[in-house]
Design a protein around this motif. Structure first.
Motif, short mmCIF file in Angstrom:
data_model
loop_
_atom_site.label_atom_id
_atom_site.label_comp_id
_atom_site.label_asym_id
_atom_site.label_seq_id
_atom_site.Cartn_x
_atom_site.Cartn_y
_atom_site.Cartn_z
N ALA A 48 21.37 -4.88 6.67
CA ALA A 48 22.17 -5.54 6.07
C ALA A 48 21.20 -6.22 5.03
O ALA A 48 21.63 -7.03 3.91
N ARG A 49 19.81 -6.30 5.18
CA ARG A 49 19.04 -6.96 4.32
C ARG A 49 18.64 -6.00 3.14
O ARG A 49 18.59 -5.01 3.16
N PRO A 50 18.36 -6.94 2.02
CA PRO A 50 17.92 -6.09 0.63
C PRO A 50 16.66 -5.47 0.91
O PRO A 50 15.52 -5.91 1.31
N LYS A 51 16.71 -4.29 0.37
CA LYS A 51 15.29 -3.56 0.72
C LYS A 51 14.60 -3.23 -0.84
O LYS A 51 15.12 -2.63 -1.55
N LEU A 52 13.84 -4.29 -1.25
CA LEU A 52 13.30 -4.30 -2.40
C LEU A 52 11.90 -3.69 -2.84
O LEU A 52 11.57 -3.50 -3.60
N ILE A 53 11.47 -2.89 -1.61
CA ILE A 53 10.29 -2.26 -1.84
C ILE A 53 10.27 -1.00 -1.14
O ILE A 53 10.96 -0.28 -0.59
N ARG A 54 9.23 -0.03 -1.69
CA ARG A 54 9.08 1.41 -1.28
C ARG A 54 7.76 1.40 -0.65
O ARG A 54 6.96 0.87 -1.54
N THR A 55 7.40 2.05 0.36
CA THR A 55 6.18 2.12 0.95
C THR A 55 5.87 3.69 1.20
O THR A 55 6.70 4.33 1.60
N LYS A 56 4.33 3.88 1.26
CA LYS A 56 3.91 5.30 1.47
C LYS A 56 2.77 4.86 2.17
O LYS A 56 1.74 3.89 1.86
N ILE A 57 2.33 5.51 3.46
CA ILE A 57 1.05 5.34 4.01
C ILE A 57 0.23 6.48 3.86
O ILE A 57 0.60 7.68 4.04
N TYR A 58 -1.26 6.08 3.89
CA TYR A 58 -2.36 7.10 3.64
C TYR A 58 -3.16 6.83 4.57
O TYR A 58 -3.25 5.68 5.11
N PHE A 59 -4.03 7.80 5.10
CA PHE A 59 -4.99 7.55 5.95
C PHE A 59 -6.42 7.92 5.22
O PHE A 59 -6.58 8.79 4.41
N GLY A 60 -7.32 6.96 5.54
CA GLY A 60 -8.66 7.23 4.95
C GLY A 60 -9.47 7.78 6.16
O GLY A 60 -9.11 8.59 6.93
N ARG A 61 -10.78 7.47 6.21
CA ARG A 61 -11.54 7.94 7.40
C ARG A 61 -10.80 7.53 8.65
O ARG A 61 -10.53 6.25 8.79
N CYS A 62 -10.61 8.32 9.65
CA CYS A 62 -10.05 8.09 10.75
C CYS A 62 -10.71 8.66 12.09
O CYS A 62 -10.39 9.76 12.39
N LYS A 63 -11.75 7.97 12.42
CA LYS A 63 -12.61 8.52 13.44
C LYS A 63 -12.83 7.34 14.73
O LYS A 63 -11.95 6.96 15.12
N ASP A 64 -13.87 6.80 14.88
CA ASP A 64 -13.89 5.67 15.59
C ASP A 64 -13.51 4.26 14.94
O ASP A 64 -13.21 3.37 15.77
N THR A 65 -13.43 4.37 13.85
CA THR A 65 -12.78 3.28 13.05
C THR A 65 -11.56 4.09 12.18
O THR A 65 -11.91 5.18 11.80
N CYS A 66 -10.57 3.39 11.78
CA CYS A 66 -9.47 4.20 11.00
C CYS A 66 -9.17 3.26 9.87
O CYS A 66 -9.03 2.10 10.06
N ARG A 67 -9.01 3.64 8.72
CA ARG A 67 -8.75 3.13 7.50
C ARG A 67 -7.27 3.45 7.32
O ARG A 67 -6.93 4.70 6.99
N ILE A 68 -6.35 2.52 7.04
CA ILE A 68 -4.89 2.80 6.97
C ILE A 68 -4.72 2.23 5.27
O ILE A 68 -4.99 0.97 5.28
N LYS A 69 -4.13 2.95 4.56
CA LYS A 69 -3.86 2.59 3.06
C LYS A 69 -2.44 2.66 2.89
O LYS A 69 -1.96 3.61 3.37
N VAL A 70 -1.76 1.46 2.17
CA VAL A 70 -0.34 1.66 1.91
C VAL A 70 -0.05 1.33 0.44
O VAL A 70 -0.50 0.31 -0.16
N ARG A 71 0.70 2.28 -0.18
CA ARG A 71 1.08 1.94 -1.54
C ARG A 71 2.46 1.22 -1.40
O ARG A 71 3.27 1.88 -0.83
N ILE A 72 2.61 0.18 -2.03
CA ILE A 72 3.76 -0.75 -1.90
C ILE A 72 4.30 -0.93 -3.25
O ILE A 72 3.46 -1.07 -4.10
N LYS A 73 5.48 -0.47 -3.58
CA LYS A 73 6.46 -0.50 -4.80
C LYS A 73 7.42 -1.41 -4.95
O LYS A 73 8.29 -1.29 -4.01
N ASN A 74 7.02 -2.47 -5.85
CA ASN A 74 8.26 -3.26 -5.96
C ASN A 74 9.42 -2.58 -6.66
O ASN A 74 9.25 -2.58 -7.93
#
Length: 151
Positions: A48-74
């Protein structure tokens, strides 16, 4: 019982939306969630809430540490304030850690990038087990992007 609860949640959300629309200085806080894997069925109150954004998830280096990048579009014509990102990393359906990032505000129809790095002992142990050939490395990230807008 489940139908009653859904109707109550939906009517509460409609009443809150009507009340917010009646007041010119009212603001709303909205949280949306996305997942790399299938998200499943969302609750009626979330729908019921308005969805004002779109997101897409990307992974950077993901080994013993993991980088998560997200593109947020209004996707709306409103300016979004106090946008934050919470990410939860799972390896083989086991929680490996989580991270947080403050994005700030996003202009109408603009795109911002957010990213955070997961570092945890559990992630390091899972990486070592993968190097030894004991487990698979199926990574999945669940993100929640929260924001405020003034209507």
């Amino acid at each position: 019982m489940r139908t009653r609860l859904s109707v109550l949640l939906l009517s509460a959300a409609v009443a809150a939306t009507t009340l917010a629309a009646a007041s010119p200085a009212a603001h709303a806080t909205v949280t949306t969630g996305t997942s790399v894997a299938a998200a499943g069925v969302q609750a009626t109150a979330t729908a019921a809430r308005p969805k004002l954004i779109r997101t897409k998830i990307y992974f950077g280096r993901c080994k013993d540490t993991c980088r998560i990048k997200v593109r947020i579009k209004n996707a709306s014509g409103k300016r979004l304030y106090d946008v934050t990102l919470n990410a939860r990393l799972e390896i083989n359906n086991r929680k490996a850690g989580s991270c947080y990032d403050y994005v700030g505000s996003i202009r109408p129809r603009a795109t911002r990038w957010a990213g955070c790095t997961v570092r945890s002992g559990t992630l390091a142990k899972l990486w070592n087990r993968w190097l030894d050939g004991e487990i698979r490395w199926d990574r999945e990230a669940r993100t929640v992007v929260a924001y405020e807008y003034y209507g």
